[in-house]
Design a protein around this motif. Structure first.
Motif, PDB file in Angstrom:
ATOM      1  N   HIS A   1     -36.708  42.972  -9.492  1.00 31.51           N
ATOM      2  CA  HIS A   1     -37.263  43.521  -8.245  1.00 31.51           C
ATOM      3  C   HIS A   1     -38.183  42.515  -7.555  1.00 31.51           C
ATOM      4  O   HIS A   1     -39.247  42.858  -7.063  1.00 31.51           O
ATOM      5  CB  HIS A   1     -38.062  44.801  -8.525  1.00 31.51           C
ATOM      6  N   GLN A   2     -37.772  41.263  -7.517  1.00 27.17           N
ATOM      7  CA  GLN A   2     -38.618  40.230  -6.920  1.00 27.17           C
ATOM      8  C   GLN A   2     -37.806  39.362  -5.982  1.00 27.17           C
ATOM      9  O   GLN A   2     -36.576  39.292  -6.095  1.00 27.17           O
ATOM     10  CB  GLN A   2     -39.218  39.318  -8.001  1.00 27.17           C
ATOM     11  N   VAL A   3     -38.512  38.686  -5.082  1.00 28.17           N
ATOM     12  CA  VAL A   3     -37.869  37.638  -4.292  1.00 28.17           C
ATOM     13  C   VAL A   3     -37.802  36.405  -5.174  1.00 28.17           C
ATOM     14  O   VAL A   3     -38.821  35.832  -5.538  1.00 28.17           O
ATOM     15  CB  VAL A   3     -38.657  37.333  -3.006  1.00 28.17           C
ATOM     16  N   ALA A   4     -36.596  36.006  -5.537  1.00 30.75           N
ATOM     17  CA  ALA A   4     -36.417  34.838  -6.402  1.00 30.75           C
ATOM     18  C   ALA A   4     -35.353  33.942  -5.778  1.00 30.75           C
ATOM     19  O   ALA A   4     -34.241  34.406  -5.483  1.00 30.75           O
ATOM     20  CB  ALA A   4     -35.995  35.266  -7.804  1.00 30.75           C
ATOM     21  N   ASN A   5     -35.686  32.689  -5.567  1.00 31.75           N
ATOM     22  CA  ASN A   5     -34.781  31.751  -4.913  1.00 31.75           C
ATOM     23  C   ASN A   5     -34.359  32.309  -3.553  1.00 31.75           C
ATOM     24  O   ASN A   5     -35.179  32.574  -2.715  1.00 31.75           O
ATOM     25  CB  ASN A   5     -33.593  31.463  -5.836  1.00 31.75           C
ATOM     26  N   ASP A   6     -33.061  32.552  -3.341  1.00 30.40           N
ATOM     27  CA  ASP A   6     -32.601  32.986  -2.021  1.00 30.40           C
ATOM     28  C   ASP A   6     -32.500  34.506  -1.891  1.00 30.40           C
ATOM     29  O   ASP A   6     -32.232  35.014  -0.816  1.00 30.40           O
ATOM     30  CB  ASP A   6     -31.213  32.389  -1.732  1.00 30.40           C
ATOM     31  N   SER A   7     -32.640  35.227  -2.984  1.00 29.98           N
ATOM     32  CA  SER A   7     -32.391  36.667  -2.943  1.00 29.98           C
ATOM     33  C   SER A   7     -33.583  37.402  -2.359  1.00 29.98           C
ATOM     34  O   SER A   7     -34.694  36.895  -2.302  1.00 29.98           O
ATOM     35  CB  SER A   7     -32.097  37.192  -4.349  1.00 29.98           C
ATOM     36  N   ALA A   8     -33.333  38.636  -1.934  1.00 27.96           N
ATOM     37  CA  ALA A   8     -34.398  39.452  -1.355  1.00 27.96           C
ATOM     38  C   ALA A   8     -34.528  40.729  -2.170  1.00 27.96           C
ATOM     39  O   ALA A   8     -33.776  41.683  -1.988  1.00 27.96           O
ATOM     40  CB  ALA A   8     -34.079  39.773   0.099  1.00 27.96           C
ATOM     41  N   LEU A   9     -35.445  40.703  -3.118  1.00 25.75           N
ATOM     42  CA  LEU A   9     -35.794  41.883  -3.905  1.00 25.75           C
ATOM     43  C   LEU A   9     -34.623  42.464  -4.691  1.00 25.75           C
ATOM     44  O   LEU A   9     -34.483  43.673  -4.827  1.00 25.75           O
ATOM     45  CB  LEU A   9     -36.407  42.957  -2.994  1.00 25.75           C
ATOM     46  N   TRP A  10     -33.768  41.603  -5.206  1.00 27.62           N
ATOM     47  CA  TRP A  10     -32.753  42.025  -6.159  1.00 27.62           C
ATOM     48  C   TRP A  10     -33.307  41.842  -7.572  1.00 27.62           C
ATOM     49  O   TRP A  10     -34.348  41.222  -7.785  1.00 27.62           O
ATOM     50  CB  TRP A  10     -31.498  41.170  -6.011  1.00 27.62           C
ATOM     51  N   ASP A  11     -32.555  42.360  -8.545  1.00 26.64           N
ATOM     52  CA  ASP A  11     -32.718  41.901  -9.921  1.00 26.64           C
ATOM     53  C   ASP A  11     -31.844  40.661 -10.037  1.00 26.64           C
ATOM     54  O   ASP A  11     -30.657  40.697  -9.681  1.00 26.64           O
ATOM     55  CB  ASP A  11     -32.253  42.972 -10.917  1.00 26.64           C
ATOM     56  N   THR A  12     -32.409  39.549 -10.496  1.00 30.03           N
ATOM     57  CA  THR A  12     -31.662  38.291 -10.459  1.00 30.03           C
ATOM     58  C   THR A  12     -31.648  37.587 -11.809  1.00 30.03           C
ATOM     59  O   THR A  12     -32.590  37.684 -12.596  1.00 30.03           O
ATOM     60  CB  THR A  12     -32.246  37.316  -9.411  1.00 30.03           C
ATOM     61  N   VAL A  13     -30.570  36.860 -12.031  1.00 34.99           N
ATOM     62  CA  VAL A  13     -30.416  35.962 -13.180  1.00 34.99           C
ATOM     63  C   VAL A  13     -29.928  34.635 -12.620  1.00 34.99           C
ATOM     64  O   VAL A  13     -28.886  34.584 -11.958  1.00 34.99           O
ATOM     65  CB  VAL A  13     -29.397  36.512 -14.199  1.00 34.99           C
ATOM     66  N   THR A  14     -30.682  33.570 -12.865  1.00 36.08           N
ATOM     67  CA  THR A  14     -30.353  32.262 -12.289  1.00 36.08           C
ATOM     68  C   THR A  14     -30.182  31.229 -13.397  1.00 36.08           C
ATOM     69  O   THR A  14     -31.151  30.881 -14.072  1.00 36.08           O
ATOM     70  CB  THR A  14     -31.452  31.792 -11.327  1.00 36.08           C
ATOM     71  N   PRO A  15     -28.965  30.724 -13.621  1.00 36.59           N
ATOM     72  CA  PRO A  15     -28.799  29.626 -14.587  1.00 36.59           C
ATOM     73  C   PRO A  15     -29.526  28.379 -14.065  1.00 36.59           C
ATOM     74  O   PRO A  15     -29.380  28.014 -12.888  1.00 36.59           O
ATOM     75  CB  PRO A  15     -27.283  29.418 -14.623  1.00 36.59           C
ATOM     76  N   MET A  16     -30.296  27.748 -14.930  1.00 35.97           N
ATOM     77  CA  MET A  16     -31.100  26.593 -14.538  1.00 35.97           C
ATOM     78  C   MET A  16     -30.903  25.449 -15.523  1.00 35.97           C
ATOM     79  O   MET A  16     -30.728  25.666 -16.728  1.00 35.97           O
ATOM     80  CB  MET A  16     -32.591  26.963 -14.528  1.00 35.97           C
ATOM     81  N   ASN A  17     -30.937  24.233 -14.997  1.00 34.98           N
ATOM     82  CA  ASN A  17     -31.127  23.045 -15.830  1.00 34.98           C
ATOM     83  C   ASN A  17     -32.572  22.614 -15.630  1.00 34.98           C
ATOM     84  O   ASN A  17     -32.882  21.873 -14.697  1.00 34.98           O
ATOM     85  CB  ASN A  17     -30.160  21.924 -15.433  1.00 34.98           C
ATOM     86  N   HIS A  18     -33.445  23.146 -16.473  1.00 32.88           N
ATOM     87  CA  HIS A  18     -34.885  23.032 -16.282  1.00 32.88           C
ATOM     88  C   HIS A  18     -35.216  23.555 -14.888  1.00 32.88           C
ATOM     89  O   HIS A  18     -35.077  24.741 -14.622  1.00 32.88           O
ATOM     90  CB  HIS A  18     -35.351  21.595 -16.504  1.00 32.88           C
TER      91      HIS A  18
END
Length: 516
Positions: A154-171
């Protein structure tokens, strides 16, 4: 010309006077007899304006030396250092030390220390209640390996707007899939009807400290319990099965690394593909359990994780299939996620399911760090969630054994120390079991000044080996001319690296390592 007076409670003071930035003193040394308590000083040419580089007078007394800005000396508010029993005022002020301190006392002022001592004992709860509410995403991984996941509820993360998000990251760097072109990837999902005006959500680590995230979100009578952790795709999650990522590759995917030497760049190019493209991925396991807490039937709502829902044009340009619980690219057949509902393959992107009172619907999603072939995905969807969770708990509890035993009356602080230790362990990147590791500072490369507290925390809680490996990062990055630089154009590497090495030797007395 500026004339000031320094008054001591006791006489017999002696020492030297020094000016910094500007000005000339009429005396450079002083010696007061036992019955003398006042020193009058004239300063010619002092810089008394506001801003930088104002004139500073240092009183190098043999007992309790101190410094002050000459411009800030005034008689209505003398400089008063109670612990040193000294006051500084204008020379025109004829009061004695006793008269100045009596006047200050008459105002019934309290120092910050006095205020602290008179207030009730502080606790984490009372301090947190007055602090800003900081909602940050969470990093999950397996330690040493930059193939991580950033999760946010429930947060603004990267480009999303208040979704539940999972973002694969390389560091720090977001992963990009070949099938999607040159754009960063994130998975967007939603458990519940949407974002309301209330932030009715709680987060907690497993057992209060382990890097396994539990989130509870309430939507009227529906309770959604999210749980997520990262593990190996194929091998059991054990310390001996974690290979790690070379520190030079870690640097490549961090924010603002300094320019590499030709030798460092050549080595990075040589090992890059073997480090980043492996036959086994890290995988994020995500379980969402919807529970009806009402006394009558209620619907649960679930939107399955999908890539870049905020950029739907990309999905239409890169069509995907969802068959037998495998979410795959039509172009290559590579699978980006497996999905089950109540242990059966499930692929409805949007669903509403009627639950009777107390009934549950359990969704399990497994997201590889990069898309994997169908045959590997067919094996992944069959892995037992509970067995993998148990395995992950055992892995991180084993890591805690390398930390000193800590037991505090303030349980929240104890949990923060242990959780912080595991987080730092998680973001020390390097090849296992003995190579140098990069003690990264958030999204940045290691920095001598800011990585030092990480290294010293490892030393303080007893993991001297990880501290040593962190120090060796700086030594291995040292250039032929002796220069160290890892972050942008910072010049604060060599001193901290040598100091950390000295501290490590003081604790371990490892002469063989020091000589190496």
């Amino acid at each position: 010309m500026k004339r000031v007076s320094i008054l001591w409670h006791k006489g017999g003071m002696s020492g030297k006077l020094e000016l910094t930035n500007a000005g000339k003193l009429n005396i450079s040394e002083f010696a007061l007899r036992e019955n003398e308590h006042r020193l009058d000083i004239e300063i010619d040419g002092a810089k008394l304006t506001n801003g930088a580089f104002a004139t500073v007078l240092t009183v190098r007394a043999r007992e309790n030396p101190f410094s002050f800005f000459v411009r800030d000396v005034r008689s209505d508010y003398p400089i008063y250092i109670r612990e040193y029993e000294v006051a500084v005022t204008d020379a025109e002020d004829c009061r004695t030390y006793e008269e100045i301190t009596k006047d200050i006392a008459s105002k019934c002022l309290r120092s910050k220390i006095d205020m602290f001592e008179q207030e009730p004992e502080e606790s984490f709860e009372t301090a947190a209640a007055k602090s800003r509410s900081m909602r940050a995403p969470t990093w999950l991984g397996i330690s040493r390996d930059i193939r991580m996941f950033e999760v946010a509820a429930h947060q603004v993360a990267n480009d999303s707007a208040l979704w539940d998000t999972v973002t694969p990251m390389n560091h720090h760097s977001r992963v990009r899939y070949e099938e999607m072109g040159d754009i960063p990837i994130e998975f967007n999902y939603f458990a519940g009807r949407g974002i309301g005006c209330r932030y009715d959500l709680k987060r907690r680590l497993e057992k209060g400290v382990l890097p396994i995230l539990n989130v509870v979100s309430l939507d009227d009578d529906m309770r959604y319990e999210h749980q997520m952790f990262v593990t190996n795709e194929i091998r059991p999650l054990k310390i001996e099965n974690v290979e790690g990522t070379h520190y030079l590759i870690s640097d490549k995917y961090a924010v603002a690394p300094t320019k590499r030497t030709p030798e460092q760049q050549a080595e990075t190019d040589r090992i890059h593909d073997s480090e980043m493209y492996r036959d086994e991925e890290t995988v994020l396991y995500l379980k969402v359990t919807a529970i009806n807490t009402a006394k009558v039937p209620r619907y649960c709502f679930m939107r399955l994780p999908q890539i870049n829902v905020h950029a739907m044009t990309e999905l239409t340009r890169n069509p995907m299939t969802f068959e037998e619980g495998l979410n795959a690219f039509s172009s290559t057949g590579n699978v980006v996620m497996t999905s089950t509902l109540n242990s059966e393959p499930f692929g409805e992107i949007d669903s509403s399911i009627l639950l009777t009172p107390g009934e549950k619907a359990t969704f399990v999603f497994k997201i590889p760090h990069r898309p994997i072939p169908k045959e590997r995905a067919e094996a992944l969807i069959k892995t037992d969630y509970d067995a993998k969770l148990k395995e992950c708990i055992a892995f991180w509890e084993k890591k805690l054994e390398s930390m000193a035993k800590i037991s505090l009356p303030e349980k929240r602080i104890e949990e923060m120390m242990k959780a912080g230790y595991l987080h730092l362990d998680l973001v020390c990147f390097g090849k296992e079991p003995d190579d140098a590791v990069a003690p990264v500072v958030g999204v940045y490369t290691p920095i001598g000044t800011e990585s030092t507290p990480i290294i010293q925390y490892f030393e303080a809680v007893g993991n001297n080996k990880l501290a040593q490996r962190s120090i060796m990062y700086f030594m291995k990055k040292q250039r032929d001319d002796g220069f160290m630089q890892n972050f942008q154009t910072y010049m604060s590497e060599t001193g901290p690296a040598l100091w950390n090495a000295g501290e490590h030797y003081k604790i371990t007395r490892d002469k063989e390592w020091l000589e190496s």
